[in-house]
Design a protein around this motif. Structure first.
Motif, PDB file in Angstrom:
ATOM      1  N   GLY A  22       0.750  -1.113  -0.018  1.00 45.52           N
ATOM      2  CA  GLY A  22      -0.078   0.166   0.024  1.00 45.52           C
ATOM      3  C   GLY A  22       0.871   1.321  -0.145  1.00 45.52           C
ATOM      4  N   GLN A  23       1.834   1.240   0.840  1.00 47.38           N
ATOM      5  CA  GLN A  23       2.876   2.401   0.903  1.00 47.38           C
ATOM      6  C   GLN A  23       3.540   2.387  -0.275  1.00 47.38           C
ATOM      7  OE1 GLN A  23       2.506   4.778   3.180  1.00 47.38           O
ATOM      8  NE2 GLN A  23       0.588   3.399   3.845  1.00 47.38           N
ATOM      9  N   SER A  26       1.092   4.311  -2.747  1.00 46.72           N
ATOM     10  CA  SER A  26       0.745   5.691  -2.400  1.00 46.72           C
ATOM     11  C   SER A  26       1.958   6.636  -2.409  1.00 46.72           C
ATOM     12  CB  SER A  26       0.053   5.755  -0.865  1.00 46.72           C
ATOM     13  OG  SER A  26       0.973   5.449  -0.041  1.00 46.72           O
ATOM     14  N   GLY A  29       2.304   8.077  -5.850  1.00 50.08           N
ATOM     15  CA  GLY A  29       1.401   9.045  -6.295  1.00 50.08           C
ATOM     16  C   GLY A  29       1.776  10.384  -5.762  1.00 50.08           C
ATOM     17  N   THR A  30       2.231  10.202  -4.444  1.00 50.64           N
ATOM     18  CA  THR A  30       2.798  11.083  -3.742  1.00 50.64           C
ATOM     19  C   THR A  30       3.956  11.806  -4.796  1.00 50.64           C
ATOM     20  OG1 THR A  30       2.101  10.448  -1.700  1.00 50.64           O
ATOM     21  CG2 THR A  30       3.867  12.372  -1.441  1.00 50.64           C
ATOM     22  N   GLU A  86      -4.683   9.234   5.464  1.00 50.78           N
ATOM     23  CA  GLU A  86      -4.754   8.833   4.156  1.00 50.78           C
ATOM     24  C   GLU A  86      -6.168   9.338   3.627  1.00 50.78           C
ATOM     25  OE1 GLU A  86      -2.982   5.120   2.724  1.00 50.78           O
ATOM     26  OE2 GLU A  86      -1.049   5.504   3.939  1.00 50.78           O
ATOM     27  N   ILE A  90      -6.651  12.238   0.338  1.00 51.49           N
ATOM     28  CA  ILE A  90      -7.447  11.996  -0.775  1.00 51.49           C
ATOM     29  C   ILE A  90      -8.150  13.474  -0.990  1.00 51.49           C
ATOM     30  CG2 ILE A  90      -9.410  10.700  -1.808  1.00 51.49           C
ATOM     31  CD1 ILE A  90      -8.412   8.107  -0.261  1.00 51.49           C
ATOM     32  N   CYS A  93      -5.792  15.801  -2.387  1.00 53.39           N
ATOM     33  CA  CYS A  93      -5.533  15.550  -3.909  1.00 53.39           C
ATOM     34  C   CYS A  93      -6.745  16.137  -5.029  1.00 53.39           C
ATOM     35  CB  CYS A  93      -5.443  14.373  -4.128  1.00 53.39           C
ATOM     36  SG  CYS A  93      -3.762  13.588  -3.349  1.00 53.39           S
ATOM     37  N   ASP A 179      -2.803  10.630  -7.723  1.00 51.38           N
ATOM     38  CA  ASP A 179      -2.129  10.731  -6.357  1.00 51.38           C
ATOM     39  C   ASP A 179      -3.600  10.250  -5.460  1.00 51.38           C
ATOM     40  OD1 ASP A 179      -0.698  10.926  -4.242  1.00 51.38           O
ATOM     41  OD2 ASP A 179      -0.719  12.951  -3.978  1.00 51.38           O
ATOM     42  N   SER A 182      -4.239   6.605  -5.715  1.00 50.81           N
ATOM     43  CA  SER A 182      -2.962   5.709  -5.012  1.00 50.81           C
ATOM     44  C   SER A 182      -3.226   5.781  -3.520  1.00 50.81           C
ATOM     45  CB  SER A 182      -1.642   6.207  -5.439  1.00 50.81           C
ATOM     46  OG  SER A 182      -1.540   7.585  -4.529  1.00 50.81           O
ATOM     47  N   PHE A 183      -3.885   6.697  -2.704  1.00 45.80           N
ATOM     48  CA  PHE A 183      -4.246   6.807  -1.640  1.00 45.80           C
ATOM     49  C   PHE A 183      -5.388   5.728  -1.167  1.00 45.80           C
ATOM     50  CE2 PHE A 183      -1.648  10.810  -0.977  1.00 45.80           C
ATOM     51  CZ  PHE A 183      -0.947  10.217  -0.031  1.00 45.80           C
ATOM     52  N   SER A 186      -4.029   2.344  -1.352  1.00 49.73           N
ATOM     53  CA  SER A 186      -3.255   2.166  -0.053  1.00 49.73           C
ATOM     54  C   SER A 186      -4.414   2.023   1.435  1.00 49.73           C
ATOM     55  CB  SER A 186      -2.408   3.233   0.358  1.00 49.73           C
ATOM     56  OG  SER A 186      -1.761   3.168   1.619  1.00 49.73           O
TER      57      SER A 186
END
Length: 406
Positions: A22-23, A26, A29-30, A86, A90, A93, A179, A182-183, A186
């Motif tokens: 998951g990380q 994410s 994306g970050t 997280e 979202i 973003c 991004d 992606s969260f 995660s």
């Protein structure tokens, strides 16, 4: 040459495997947003100083939330803290995407959202670092650190280039939406983790007293404090990321920007893959200090490079040195910090390794606006070397630290 990477940890320890996957997603994306934000600011203002100010704005909330995020991580359920932070990111973003979709994006909305999201990250990272130590056996700390380094390097290789291409062909809106997605992925991986207990609270202290306890511990151990100072020095003087948009303009535009961001990570990935020698090293302080000094030398050479290919080579060498330093810093932290203090110390570490680049962006952009890009990069590299040497002189126990785990 052998490596200390051992992927079996990902399925031997399912909770770590879910967290890692998951990380990984994410963080990729970050990094895309990390490319998009300075590019958007530079496109709107054509000012390296404004890019540096963005980094300063993102630093200020970290100075508070990272410390109290560490306190929360040592008192409350760490996975729940990750889920809350997280979910909030979202929303951030999506708001960045909305602003970018407007005909005339509001510059101050970008600054405000980036600042708030940075503050949320200050709550996220201590919970993440302390949770890793909580769910991984002590004998696997080096492997977990190496896998964490691999995750970081893979994302820093692929995601900046992807971000540059995505911005060039699909626009900033797509980058920010990616991004946020992606969260969301995660969050799904965090929900798959099982049987994660809350941390054991040994003393019923107030938040301030708890924070003070963690700070006292950090200052009482020269090996810890020295690792923070060396990393902070290297990042504040030798991390010219804020200048990459301006440098990219002279080397071909936004597609080149991705290469500049990716080059250090390519070198770092090389270091991770050939890291077998690290299992035999006991003198962590020596390795961290020497690596940080040579990082400064590599940055000097990067600043003096007249060609893109040569600049990328020196950035790659800098990445190798940064990965070596990072591997031993993380292992030193996990070996020397008890878990009931890990969240608070992770907050202090976060200020060290995140505020350095933020202040470094501001310092580099300010010097560049006064004396030029080359002068900014070269002077920063020189100050990095000098700062590391002074740290070793005044914190001798850091230089002499010897691990008992080998």
């Amino acid at each position: 040459m052998k490596t200390i990477l051992n992927f079996s940890l990902l399925w031997r320890n399912p909770n770590f495997g879910f967290l890692y996957a998951g990380q990984l997603i994410s963080f990729a994306g970050t990094v895309v947003t990390g490319v998009a934000l300075p590019w958007q600011i530079y496109s709107l203002t054509h000012s390296t100083l404004m890019v540096g100010l963005l980094s300063l704005f993102r630093l200020l909330p970290l100075l508070v939330t990272a410390l109290f995020g560490g306190v929360l991580a040592d008192r409350h359920h760490r996975r729940m803290l990750l889920l809350i932070s997280e979910s909030s990111l979202i929303v951030g973003c999506m708001l960045l995407a909305w602003n970018a979709s407007q005909g005339h994006p509001n510059l101050w909305i970008i600054f405000i959202l980036a600042t708030v999201m940075s503050g949320i990250t200050g709550l996220h990272r201590p919970a993440l670092d302390s949770l890793v130590q909580q769910i991984v056996a002590k004998k696997d700390y080096r492997t977990a650190s190496a896998l964490g380094s691999l995750k970081f390097n893979m994302c820093m290789i692929v995601a900046p280039a992807l971000g540059g291409l995505l911005i060039a062909h699909a626009g900033l809106v797509a980058a920010y939406i990616m991004d946020g997605f992606s969260f969301a992925l995660s969050l799904g991986s965090l929900l798959l983790m099982k049987n994660i207990p809350s941390p054991v609270v040994k003393e019923d202290l107030s938040a301030i007293a708890s924070l003070r306890q963690g700070v006292r511990y950090a200052f009482s151990r020269q090996e810890l404090f020295g690792s923070y100072i060396v990393d902070f020095t290297a990042m504040i003087f030798g991390m010219p990321n804020a200048l990459f948009p301006a440098i990219a303009q002279s080397f071909g535009g936004v597609k080149t920007l991705g290469l500049l961001y990716s080059a250090p990570a390519i070198g770092a990935l090389f270091a991770s893959l050939f890291s077998g020698w690290a299992r035999h090293v006991k003198r962590y302080g020596v390795v961290i200090a020497v690596s940080a000094s040579l990082w400064g030398v590599a940055i000097i050479c990067f600043g003096l490079s007249p060609y893109l290919w040569l600049a990328l080579i020196f950035l790659g060498i800098a990445g190798i040195l940064d990965d070596i330093s990072g591997l031993f810093r993380m292992t030193l932290w996990n070996e020397t910090i008890p878990n009931h203090l890990r969240g608070r110390l992770a907050g202090i570490e976060m200020i060290s390794y995140l505020s350095g680049p933020r202040l470094g962006d501001t310092e580099a952009s300010l010097v560049a606006s006064l004396f030029g890009v080359t002068a900014s990069i070269v002077s920063g590299g020189v100050l990095c070397v000098v700062g590391v040497v002074l740290c070793c002189v005044y914190l001798p126990q850091f230089w002499k630290f010897k691990s008992e785990e080998v």
